[in-house]
Design a protein around this motif. Structure first.
Motif, mmCIF file in Angstrom:
data_model
loop_
_atom_site.group_PDB
_atom_site.id
_atom_site.type_symbol
_atom_site.label_atom_id
_atom_site.label_comp_id
_atom_site.label_asym_id
_atom_site.label_seq_id
_atom_site.Cartn_x
_atom_site.Cartn_y
_atom_site.Cartn_z
ATOM 1 N N THR A 31 0.933 -1.349 -0.016
ATOM 2 C CA THR A 31 -0.014 -0.050 -0.043
ATOM 3 C C THR A 31 0.875 1.218 0.014
ATOM 4 O O THR A 31 0.619 2.158 -0.793
ATOM 5 C CB THR A 31 -0.886 -0.065 1.364
ATOM 6 N N MET A 32 1.808 1.337 0.750
ATOM 7 C CA MET A 32 2.838 2.267 0.936
ATOM 8 C C MET A 32 3.358 2.414 -0.563
ATOM 9 O O MET A 32 3.505 3.679 -0.905
ATOM 10 C CB MET A 32 3.867 2.278 2.005
ATOM 11 N N GLU A 33 3.914 1.598 -1.290
ATOM 12 C CA GLU A 33 4.402 1.658 -2.379
ATOM 13 C C GLU A 33 3.618 2.255 -3.100
ATOM 14 O O GLU A 33 4.196 3.216 -4.211
ATOM 15 C CB GLU A 33 4.881 0.380 -2.827
ATOM 16 N N GLU A 34 2.293 1.788 -3.314
ATOM 17 C CA GLU A 34 1.350 2.457 -4.376
ATOM 18 C C GLU A 34 1.173 3.954 -3.723
ATOM 19 O O GLU A 34 1.074 4.868 -4.859
ATOM 20 C CB GLU A 34 -0.151 1.660 -4.179
ATOM 21 N N VAL A 347 -0.277 11.368 4.149
ATOM 22 C CA VAL A 347 -1.050 10.503 3.258
ATOM 23 C C VAL A 347 -0.907 9.289 3.434
ATOM 24 O O VAL A 347 -1.701 8.271 3.065
ATOM 25 C CB VAL A 347 -0.257 10.755 1.930
ATOM 26 N N GLU A 348 0.227 8.823 4.133
ATOM 27 C CA GLU A 348 0.383 7.486 4.698
ATOM 28 C C GLU A 348 -0.688 6.863 5.317
ATOM 29 O O GLU A 348 -0.994 5.689 5.223
ATOM 30 C CB GLU A 348 1.777 7.199 5.439
ATOM 31 N N ASP A 349 -1.102 7.796 6.241
ATOM 32 C CA ASP A 349 -2.240 7.450 7.214
ATOM 33 C C ASP A 349 -3.599 7.158 6.382
ATOM 34 O O ASP A 349 -4.171 6.041 6.683
ATOM 35 C CB ASP A 349 -2.539 8.353 8.311
ATOM 36 N N VAL A 350 -3.900 7.977 5.416
ATOM 37 C CA VAL A 350 -4.983 7.774 4.476
ATOM 38 C C VAL A 350 -4.962 6.737 3.780
ATOM 39 O O VAL A 350 -5.851 6.035 3.674
ATOM 40 C CB VAL A 350 -5.000 9.186 3.703
ATOM 41 N N ALA A 351 -3.918 6.243 3.204
ATOM 42 C CA ALA A 351 -3.801 4.998 2.264
ATOM 43 C C ALA A 351 -4.356 3.684 3.400
ATOM 44 O O ALA A 351 -4.933 2.907 2.856
ATOM 45 C CB ALA A 351 -2.303 4.844 1.934
ATOM 46 N N TRP A 352 -3.604 3.577 4.297
ATOM 47 C CA TRP A 352 -3.393 2.280 5.127
ATOM 48 C C TRP A 352 -4.889 2.398 5.812
ATOM 49 O O TRP A 352 -5.478 1.350 5.730
ATOM 50 C CB TRP A 352 -2.449 2.370 6.155
ATOM 51 N N ALA A 353 -5.322 3.685 6.546
ATOM 52 C CA ALA A 353 -6.793 3.852 6.777
ATOM 53 C C ALA A 353 -7.844 3.128 5.827
ATOM 54 O O ALA A 353 -8.711 2.611 6.169
ATOM 55 C CB ALA A 353 -6.944 5.165 7.211
ATOM 56 N N THR A 354 -7.502 3.498 4.648
ATOM 57 C CA THR A 354 -8.667 3.618 3.564
ATOM 58 C C THR A 354 -8.533 1.924 3.360
ATOM 59 O O THR A 354 -9.814 1.313 3.295
ATOM 60 C CB THR A 354 -8.017 4.144 2.116
ATOM 61 N N VAL A 355 -7.546 1.196 3.052
ATOM 62 C CA VAL A 355 -7.359 -0.239 3.053
ATOM 63 C C VAL A 355 -8.004 -0.851 4.201
ATOM 64 O O VAL A 355 -9.011 -1.861 4.050
ATOM 65 C CB VAL A 355 -6.027 -0.700 2.827
ATOM 66 N N VAL A 356 -7.787 -0.798 5.450
ATOM 67 C CA VAL A 356 -8.207 -1.154 6.774
ATOM 68 C C VAL A 356 -9.761 -0.942 6.450
ATOM 69 O O VAL A 356 -10.525 -1.906 6.975
ATOM 70 C CB VAL A 356 -7.445 -0.665 7.783
ATOM 71 N N TYR A 357 -10.330 0.212 6.351
ATOM 72 C CA TYR A 357 -11.640 0.665 6.394
ATOM 73 C C TYR A 357 -12.377 -0.240 5.493
ATOM 74 O O TYR A 357 -13.348 -0.871 5.730
ATOM 75 C CB TYR A 357 -11.896 1.954 5.972
ATOM 76 N N ARG A 358 -12.041 -0.431 4.218
ATOM 77 C CA ARG A 358 -12.673 -1.204 3.293
ATOM 78 C C ARG A 358 -12.710 -2.833 3.689
ATOM 79 O O ARG A 358 -13.645 -3.535 3.456
ATOM 80 C CB ARG A 358 -11.811 -1.061 1.860
ATOM 81 N N ARG A 359 -11.612 -3.097 4.071
ATOM 82 C CA ARG A 359 -11.694 -4.485 4.703
ATOM 83 C C ARG A 359 -12.759 -4.551 5.720
ATOM 84 O O ARG A 359 -13.492 -5.736 5.883
ATOM 85 C CB ARG A 359 -10.254 -5.226 5.275
ATOM 86 N N ALA A 360 -12.979 -3.555 6.805
ATOM 87 C CA ALA A 360 -13.718 -3.701 7.760
ATOM 88 C C ALA A 360 -15.217 -3.845 7.207
ATOM 89 O O ALA A 360 -16.007 -4.501 7.929
ATOM 90 C CB ALA A 360 -13.623 -2.528 8.743
ATOM 91 N N ILE A 361 -15.537 -2.950 6.120
ATOM 92 C CA ILE A 361 -16.849 -3.050 5.775
ATOM 93 C C ILE A 361 -17.200 -4.394 5.044
ATOM 94 O O ILE A 361 -18.184 -4.626 5.239
ATOM 95 C CB ILE A 361 -16.720 -1.995 4.658
ATOM 96 N N GLU A 362 -16.119 -4.845 4.205
ATOM 97 C CA GLU A 362 -16.476 -6.324 3.724
ATOM 98 C C GLU A 362 -16.804 -7.177 4.524
ATOM 99 O O GLU A 362 -17.620 -8.098 4.323
ATOM 100 C CB GLU A 362 -15.163 -6.478 2.861
ATOM 101 N N GLN A 363 -16.001 -7.127 5.767
ATOM 102 C CA GLN A 363 -15.977 -8.259 6.880
ATOM 103 C C GLN A 363 -17.175 -7.977 7.898
ATOM 104 O O GLN A 363 -17.409 -8.459 8.736
ATOM 105 C CB GLN A 363 -14.784 -8.428 7.457
#
Length: 378
Positions: A31-34, A347-363
């Motif tokens: 995620t950080m690389e992206e 921006v690092e926080d935004v990136a990783w928070a977005t990934v974790v949030y989307r996982r939380a919604i899915e699960q």
């Protein structure tokens, strides 16, 4: 047809964050690389006039007529860190960073962090989340991105000064980037922190041998990857942990997210000097008194001071985003010594928070909260 004015969001506790994968370091490094690719191409915004500010911090005076006003004690920070990130993320958010080293006397972490993730269009909240692990993992993942591009692929030995949280997440990221790592040398100030770090390594990476060493020189010598992760007093660079050129083996990659100084031997142009985001250091350099390394103890600020003093050319500075994007070279041979400054960005926080949030919604993880059905004021 009437608009739906309801705004719901989720609250994610620390345990919710863990269930949603906040400690998945391999994914965090990806995620950080992206994120660095988007950073390099300009698809982001942070605060400040050049859109690269670390954030806005409350400054407390040494002497105040108000007895309840906090004192500017060691590592005292109350800070808002906002950002927007585009690409596949297309979200915005802000981390509230509270820190006081005296928290440890109360059984609390030095830093207590929360993050609000927002819709980039309406600014409506998507999630309010515990951010200590979010911040720790994205911070550690950045040295991992650096190692992926700048460390030798056959790196086996990591040297760490400061066996705290940052050391754990940085080591996890190094292992994700360089899977042949089999040894970590660590120097700490106290038995308790060293034992906690050693136990953590044994529990999570049983294949890794831990060697406790007596001084910083032993951390650096014969290590393929080096990182300094110890917090400390800011103000006098002579007191910051030092890197001496004579300690550094050919081919070493040094990732420095904490206070650090280096000797004249490391100043030479053939030691490559990399910033995680050039604009961040330029913004900092505009904001603080000079020499800037006295105010912000990262090696990147010493790079900037060296440029200002005519001891180093700005053309010699390299940007991690350009390297990730393929517009600048990564490691070019096995003998290069490369030092990277890690400053940390919202921006690092935004990136990783977005990934974790989307996982939380899915699960279906988290507590659903309602802001309003219809706002009282429009």
């Amino acid at each position: 047809m009437a608009n739906d004015t309801r705004i719901n969001f989720i609250y994610l506790s620390e345990q919710d964050m863990i269930r949603a994968g906040v400690t998945d370091m391999a994914a965090c490094v990806d995620t950080m690389e992206e994120m660095f690719g988007l950073l390099y191409h300009g698809d982001y915004r942070m605060a400040g006039p050049n859109n690269d500010s670390h954030g806005a911090m409350i400054m407390f005076p040494e002497d105040s007529p108000f007895p309840n006003m906090p004192k500017p004690t060691a590592d005292r920070r109350m800070m808002a860190m906002p950002a927007y990130l585009g690409g596949s993320f297309c979200t915005s958010g802000v981390k509230w960073y509270g820190s006081n080293i005296a928290n440890k006397e109360k059984g609390l972490p030095r830093s207590i962090l929360m993050f609000t993730l927002s819709d980039a269009d309406t600014a409506a909240p998507l999630a309010y989340m515990s951010a200590n692990l979010l911040s720790a993992y994205r911070t550690g993942a950045v040295p991992g991105v650096g190692a992926r591009h700048l460390a030798r692929k056959d790196s086996k030995v990591v040297g760490i000064f400061g066996p705290g949280v940052m050391a754990r997440t940085s080591l996890a990221a190094f292992i994700a980037a360089c899977p042949q790592i089999d040894t970590v040398k660590v120097k700490g100030r106290g038995k308790k922190s060293l034992e906690a770090f050693t136990d953590w390594v044994h529990d999570n990476y049983p294949q890794i041998t831990v060697q406790v060493v007596d001084d910083i020189e032993a951390v650096v010598r014969d290590s393929d990857i080096v990182t300094y992760c110890a917090s400390g007093e800011v103000g006098n660079p002579d007191d910051y942990p030092l890197v001496k050129r004579e300690w550094v083996s050919p081919g070493t990659f040094l990732a420095m997210p904490a206070p650090c100084n280096f000797d004249a031997g490391m100043e030479v142009p053939d030691v490559r000097k990399v910033l995680d985001n050039t604009g961040l250091y330029e913004a900092w350099y505009e904001e603080v008194p000079k020499p800037a390394h006295h105010c912000i103890p990262l090696v990147g600020m010493k790079f900037m001071d060296m440029i200002e003093e005519g001891r180093f050319s700005a053309d010699g500075l390299e940007d991690l985003g350009a390297i990730v994007a393929g517009d600048a070279p990564g490691r070019q041979n096995d003998d290069e010594i490369i030092m990277m400054s890690v400053g940390g960005m919202p921006v690092e926080d935004v990136a990783w928070a977005t990934v974790v949030y989307r996982r939380a919604i899915e699960q279906g993880i988290g507590v659903k909260l309602n802001l309003w059905d219809t706002p009282a004021l429009r």
